[in-house]
Design a protein around this motif. Sequence first.
Motif, PDB file in Angstrom:
ATOM      1  N   PRO A   1       0.839  -1.196   0.000  1.00 53.62           N
ATOM      2  CA  PRO A   1       0.000   0.000   0.000  1.00 53.62           C
ATOM      3  C   PRO A   1       0.880   1.254   0.000  1.00 53.62           C
ATOM      4  O   PRO A   1       2.002   1.252   0.501  1.00 53.62           O
ATOM      5  N   ASN A   2       0.342   2.311  -0.577  1.00 52.60           N
ATOM      6  CA  ASN A   2       1.019   3.603  -0.710  1.00 52.60           C
ATOM      7  C   ASN A   2       2.137   3.588  -1.747  1.00 52.60           C
ATOM      8  O   ASN A   2       2.908   4.522  -1.822  1.00 52.60           O
ATOM      9  N   HIS A   3       2.243   2.508  -2.524  1.00 47.33           N
ATOM     10  CA  HIS A   3       3.119   2.469  -3.679  1.00 47.33           C
ATOM     11  C   HIS A   3       2.232   2.527  -4.925  1.00 47.33           C
ATOM     12  O   HIS A   3       1.008   2.610  -4.801  1.00 47.33           O
ATOM     13  N   GLN A   4       2.846   2.462  -6.079  1.00 46.49           N
ATOM     14  CA  GLN A   4       2.077   2.572  -7.308  1.00 46.49           C
ATOM     15  C   GLN A   4       2.308   1.375  -8.218  1.00 46.49           C
ATOM     16  O   GLN A   4       3.396   0.800  -8.247  1.00 46.49           O
TER      17      GLN A   4
ATOM     18  N   VAL B   1      -4.634  -7.618  -5.044  1.00 47.31           N
ATOM     19  CA  VAL B   1      -4.064  -6.277  -4.964  1.00 47.31           C
ATOM     20  C   VAL B   1      -5.172  -5.315  -5.397  1.00 47.31           C
ATOM     21  O   VAL B   1      -5.724  -5.472  -6.492  1.00 47.31           O
ATOM     22  N   TYR B   2      -5.489  -4.345  -4.556  1.00 50.42           N
ATOM     23  CA  TYR B   2      -6.524  -3.354  -4.869  1.00 50.42           C
ATOM     24  C   TYR B   2      -5.871  -2.022  -5.202  1.00 50.42           C
ATOM     25  O   TYR B   2      -4.910  -1.614  -4.533  1.00 50.42           O
ATOM     26  N   VAL B   3      -6.394  -1.389  -6.255  1.00 46.36           N
ATOM     27  CA  VAL B   3      -5.817  -0.135  -6.719  1.00 46.36           C
ATOM     28  C   VAL B   3      -6.915   0.904  -6.974  1.00 46.36           C
ATOM     29  O   VAL B   3      -8.088   0.562  -7.122  1.00 46.36           O
ATOM     30  N   LYS B   4      -6.479   2.161  -7.021  1.00 46.24           N
ATOM     31  CA  LYS B   4      -7.353   3.239  -7.463  1.00 46.24           C
ATOM     32  C   LYS B   4      -6.542   4.176  -8.337  1.00 46.24           C
ATOM     33  O   LYS B   4      -5.312   4.224  -8.187  1.00 46.24           O
TER      34      LYS B   4
ATOM     35  N   GLY C   1       2.793  -5.954 -25.171  1.00 43.39           N
ATOM     36  CA  GLY C   1       4.036  -5.212 -25.045  1.00 43.39           C
ATOM     37  C   GLY C   1       3.994  -4.105 -24.009  1.00 43.39           C
ATOM     38  O   GLY C   1       4.997  -3.432 -23.784  1.00 43.39           O
ATOM     39  N   MET C   2       2.842  -3.901 -23.380  1.00 43.56           N
ATOM     40  CA  MET C   2       2.738  -2.851 -22.349  1.00 43.56           C
ATOM     41  C   MET C   2       3.598  -3.241 -21.155  1.00 43.56           C
ATOM     42  O   MET C   2       3.766  -4.409 -20.835  1.00 43.56           O
ATOM     43  N   THR C   3       4.185  -2.231 -20.503  1.00 49.30           N
ATOM     44  CA  THR C   3       5.015  -2.501 -19.335  1.00 49.30           C
ATOM     45  C   THR C   3       4.178  -2.501 -18.070  1.00 49.30           C
ATOM     46  O   THR C   3       3.144  -1.839 -17.982  1.00 49.30           O
ATOM     47  N   ILE C   4       4.660  -3.247 -17.112  1.00 46.97           N
ATOM     48  CA  ILE C   4       4.070  -3.318 -15.774  1.00 46.97           C
ATOM     49  C   ILE C   4       5.192  -2.962 -14.814  1.00 46.97           C
ATOM     50  O   ILE C   4       6.281  -3.542 -14.897  1.00 46.97           O
ATOM     51  N   GLU C   5       4.925  -2.015 -13.920  1.00 42.56           N
ATOM     52  CA  GLU C   5       5.982  -1.574 -13.008  1.00 42.56           C
ATOM     53  C   GLU C   5       5.380  -1.253 -11.651  1.00 42.56           C
ATOM     54  O   GLU C   5       4.283  -0.726 -11.543  1.00 42.56           O
ATOM     55  N   PHE C   6       6.134  -1.574 -10.615  1.00 38.85           N
ATOM     56  CA  PHE C   6       5.797  -1.140  -9.252  1.00 38.85           C
ATOM     57  C   PHE C   6       6.804  -0.093  -8.841  1.00 38.85           C
ATOM     58  O   PHE C   6       7.993  -0.242  -9.073  1.00 38.85           O
ATOM     59  N   ARG C   7       6.319   0.972  -8.209  1.00 37.06           N
ATOM     60  CA  ARG C   7       7.235   2.001  -7.732  1.00 37.06           C
ATOM     61  C   ARG C   7       6.674   2.671  -6.499  1.00 37.06           C
ATOM     62  O   ARG C   7       5.540   2.546  -6.157  1.00 37.06           O
TER      63      ARG C   7
ATOM     64  N   GLN D   1      -0.658   4.253 -17.541  1.00 38.06           N
ATOM     65  CA  GLN D   1      -1.685   4.435 -16.523  1.00 38.06           C
ATOM     66  C   GLN D   1      -1.114   4.163 -15.136  1.00 38.06           C
ATOM     67  O   GLN D   1      -0.515   3.115 -14.903  1.00 38.06           O
ATOM     68  N   VAL D   2      -1.293   5.110 -14.230  1.00 40.23           N
ATOM     69  CA  VAL D   2      -0.726   5.003 -12.881  1.00 40.23           C
ATOM     70  C   VAL D   2      -1.854   4.762 -11.888  1.00 40.23           C
ATOM     71  O   VAL D   2      -2.855   5.480 -11.876  1.00 40.23           O
ATOM     72  N   TYR D   3      -1.668   3.748 -11.055  1.00 40.90           N
ATOM     73  CA  TYR D   3      -2.646   3.375 -10.033  1.00 40.90           C
ATOM     74  C   TYR D   3      -1.978   3.381  -8.669  1.00 40.90           C
ATOM     75  O   TYR D   3      -0.837   2.932  -8.531  1.00 40.90           O
TER      76      TYR D   3
END
Length: 118
Positions: free
Chosen positions: A53-56, A99-102, A112-118, A62-64
Amino acid sequence: MKSVVTQIGEMALQFEEDHVIVFFGPKAPNELRDISLIHEPTKGVFDGSLLLPNHQLVLGEQVYDITRVGSEAANNFEELGHISVYFTEPPSEILPGAVYVKPHQWPDVQMGMTIEFR
């Protein structure tokens, strides 16, 4: 950690009504490939250390914001590249791999889309 979508299962995007996308790494079981987005790390291995939580979560452009994470989500991600991402408010009890996002906006999923956690 970044990964790239390499396969979109035939039924993977049919869960829009349920507001969930299932992600799996390249070792996904055959019976789950049709309902999953298959992705591979761009380098190294899957890393769930930022799956908090509190990460993206960034899907393409698109950023969640990550709001809740199930007790096994980070482990499942590191071992199998597997998480189920929900684009809704979390219930009081969530599944271990959830994992829940907003915002609760369905992503524009592309090969080919990227997936990233930050």
